[in-house]
Structures are given as C-alpha cells and as structure tokens.
Write a protein that holds these residues in place. Structure first.
Motif, PDB file in Angstrom:
ATOM      1  N   MET A   1       0.862  -1.164  -0.037  1.00 21.16           N
ATOM      2  CA  MET A   1      -0.079  -0.172  -0.168  1.00 21.16           C
ATOM      3  C   MET A   1       0.842   1.164   0.007  1.00 21.16           C
ATOM      4  O   MET A   1       0.638   2.325  -0.662  1.00 21.16           O
ATOM      5  N   ILE A   2       2.028   1.285   0.799  1.00 23.51           N
ATOM      6  CA  ILE A   2       2.693   2.368   0.869  1.00 23.51           C
ATOM      7  C   ILE A   2       3.497   2.680  -0.538  1.00 23.51           C
ATOM      8  O   ILE A   2       3.631   3.818  -1.226  1.00 23.51           O
ATOM      9  N   ILE A   3       3.771   1.438  -1.243  1.00 24.27           N
ATOM     10  CA  ILE A   3       4.449   1.638  -2.649  1.00 24.27           C
ATOM     11  C   ILE A   3       3.420   2.183  -3.650  1.00 24.27           C
ATOM     12  O   ILE A   3       3.606   3.073  -4.501  1.00 24.27           O
ATOM     13  N   LEU A   4       2.107   1.794  -3.666  1.00 23.33           N
ATOM     14  CA  LEU A   4       1.249   2.274  -4.460  1.00 23.33           C
ATOM     15  C   LEU A   4       1.064   3.774  -4.127  1.00 23.33           C
ATOM     16  O   LEU A   4       0.672   4.401  -5.072  1.00 23.33           O
ATOM     17  N   LEU A   5       0.924   4.111  -2.782  1.00 23.53           N
ATOM     18  CA  LEU A   5       0.633   5.461  -2.511  1.00 23.53           C
ATOM     19  C   LEU A   5       1.748   6.386  -3.040  1.00 23.53           C
ATOM     20  O   LEU A   5       1.473   7.457  -3.666  1.00 23.53           O
ATOM     21  N   LEU A   6       2.961   5.852  -2.924  1.00 25.33           N
ATOM     22  CA  LEU A   6       4.243   6.497  -3.553  1.00 25.33           C
ATOM     23  C   LEU A   6       4.066   6.614  -4.816  1.00 25.33           C
ATOM     24  O   LEU A   6       4.338   7.898  -5.583  1.00 25.33           O
ATOM     25  N   LEU A   7       3.718   5.625  -5.619  1.00 29.54           N
ATOM     26  CA  LEU A   7       3.475   5.681  -6.877  1.00 29.54           C
ATOM     27  C   LEU A   7       2.586   6.610  -7.429  1.00 29.54           C
ATOM     28  O   LEU A   7       2.439   7.245  -8.701  1.00 29.54           O
ATOM     29  N   PHE A 219      -1.081   2.627 -13.168  1.00 27.79           N
ATOM     30  CA  PHE A 219       0.221   2.236 -12.963  1.00 27.79           C
ATOM     31  C   PHE A 219       0.542   1.285 -13.957  1.00 27.79           C
ATOM     32  O   PHE A 219      -0.267   0.155 -14.076  1.00 27.79           O
ATOM     33  N   GLY A 220       1.763   1.038 -14.678  1.00 25.73           N
ATOM     34  CA  GLY A 220       2.025  -0.297 -15.737  1.00 25.73           C
ATOM     35  C   GLY A 220       3.231  -0.069 -16.141  1.00 25.73           C
ATOM     36  O   GLY A 220       4.161   0.855 -16.041  1.00 25.73           O
ATOM     37  N   ILE A 221       3.477  -1.037 -16.996  1.00 23.20           N
ATOM     38  CA  ILE A 221       4.570  -1.310 -17.859  1.00 23.20           C
ATOM     39  C   ILE A 221       4.417  -1.538 -19.218  1.00 23.20           C
ATOM     40  O   ILE A 221       3.315  -2.384 -19.377  1.00 23.20           O
ATOM     41  N   ASP A 222       5.050  -1.084 -20.156  1.00 30.71           N
ATOM     42  CA  ASP A 222       4.888  -1.311 -21.670  1.00 30.71           C
ATOM     43  C   ASP A 222       6.084  -2.455 -21.980  1.00 30.71           C
ATOM     44  O   ASP A 222       6.989  -1.881 -21.751  1.00 30.71           O
ATOM     45  N   LEU A 223       5.667  -3.453 -22.384  1.00 29.36           N
ATOM     46  CA  LEU A 223       6.828  -4.566 -22.830  1.00 29.36           C
ATOM     47  C   LEU A 223       7.309  -4.594 -24.359  1.00 29.36           C
ATOM     48  O   LEU A 223       8.260  -4.560 -24.503  1.00 29.36           O
TER      49      LEU A 223
END
Length: 240
Positions: A1-7, A219-223
């Motif tokens: 949750m902390i990581i998501l909030l930072l992101l 949030f995501g990644i383009d491969l």
C-alpha cells in the motif's frame, strides 16, 4: 500500500509542479485552438487517413488527464472529419474544432496513425462505431470515472484492433467499461481486461502492456516499447 501511494502521489506531485511552472494557467476561454500543423491539407494527402490525438485537458485537470479524439478521411475526400466526446452540447461533436487543433492552448500528440489502404479499411469501421456508441445521450458524459472522451475513443479503437493502438495512462476514463461488461478483450485484441466500473481494473495485453487502474490512476509497464506508465506523468520510456 505504501508503494502504491508513493507511485500515486509522487508522479502527480511532479505533474502539478510542471503545471504550476508552465504556461497552461491562462484564460481557457481565449486559449489558442488553431491547427498545430500536424496534418497536411486534404489536397496534399489524397490517401485515406486515420489519426488518434491526445492533449492535456483544460486548466488544473491537465495535471491528471489528457483529452483524446479521432480524425479520419476517406481517399480523395476534400475534408477531414474530427470526432470528440465532450461535456457540453451534444456529447459526440463532429468537426467542432480543427482536426489537429490545439486543445485550449495545448498542442496534441499523435497516439496512433494509419494511411493508405490500411486506413481505407478502418474508416468505415470507425464511422460505424461512432454511430453505434452506447453513451451518446445528453447527460451520459461523466468526467470521472467515465464515460468521457477517452472512454469514447477506447470504444472506437476496439472496432479497429488492427490499428494496434493504446491510449496513454493519463487518458482517465479509458478503463471505464464502455460495453458495460466487467470482463473483455483489450481494444487491440491482444489481451484481456477486468474493470469494476472504471474505479478498479487490470489490463494485460501485448499492445497495452500491464496496467493497474486504481480510481482512474494508471500504473503499468509497456513491454512492447519499454516504458513505465505513471499517473499524471504518463509514459516514461520509448515513444508510442
């Protein structure tokens, strides 16, 4: 949750800083909406054409989101046709603005393009998708979580998966279930999506990459074309 909030917080804070230090805070009613010079005249480009454009939305909303629209032209047609979905007037606006016009002062970016025979095959599908769009009545438009301009463009893209296009992560509303289905294929046809009313969702596809939608923030990644996708900031990596 902390990581998501930072992101979530860090990219939006940077985007807000860019807005405050930039030149997008003027009077939106008098902002420039003239052509950005991205398209030749129809006479100079007789072939069929399809373009998807995106530009930061008006005023502070541009911190979070872009507005997307569609431009098409049949071969040898004398004019372009631009389709927008807006909060004022009739929801689906046809040629309400210059095809490649600045969106209230902000020059658009080209998200996807097709020309020639490929575009000629797409244009009828796009026009049919526009005519059959479900959320076309007065009062249907909702800025968040949708259906909005980006929901509309996503629905049209689903009709032409051969365009192989994905809207940017800042296209808030693109994950709203335009077909009223919780599960479905991605617009490119290369993956699958899950959406809980546009508030929460997951998209996995070769064209779309891996995306998590949390209250409209993506949030995501383009491969395929390596990049990070962050709320507020958009893509950080190779161009689309």
């Amino acid at each position: 949750m902390i990581i998501l909030l930072l992101l979530l917080v860090a990219p939006i804070t940077l985007s807000a800083t860019k807005y405050l230090l930039g030149d997008r805070q003027g009077n939106w009613q008098t902002a420039d909406r003239s052509s950005a010079g991205l398209l030749p005249t129809p006479a100079e480009h007789p072939d069929a054409l399809v373009r998807i454009y995106a530009a930061r939305t008006v005023r502070w909303r541009g911190i979070f989101a872009v507005h997307c629209w569609i431009v098409v032209k049949e071969a040898h047609a004398p004019n372009y046709t631009r389709y927008d979905y807006t909060a004022w007037g009739e929801p689906i606006r046809v040629n309400g603005f210059a095809p490649d016009g600045r969106w209230f002062g902000v020059a658009p970016q080209t998200i996807a393009s097709a020309d020639g025979a490929a575009a000629a095959n797409m244009v009828p599908k796009i026009r049919t998708a526009v005519e059959g769009y479900e959320w076309r009545s007065y009062g249907d438009y909702r800025a968040w979580p949708g259906p909005n301009s980006n929901t509309f463009v996503t629905a049209v893209l689903a009709a032409v998966p051969e365009l192989r296009a994905a809207l940017p992560p800042t296209a808030i509303g693109k994950d709203f279930p335009y077909d009223s289905e919780m599960f479905g294929r991605t617009p490119s046809g290369t993956g699958f999506r899950i959406s809980l009313g546009g508030y929460l969702g997951l998209t996995i596809g070769w064209v779309e990459g891996i995306e998590i939608n949390l209250l409209g923030a993506v949030f995501g990644i383009d491969l395929r074309r390596p990049a990070l996708k962050l709320p507020g900031l958009g893509r950080l990596g190779l161009s689309t």
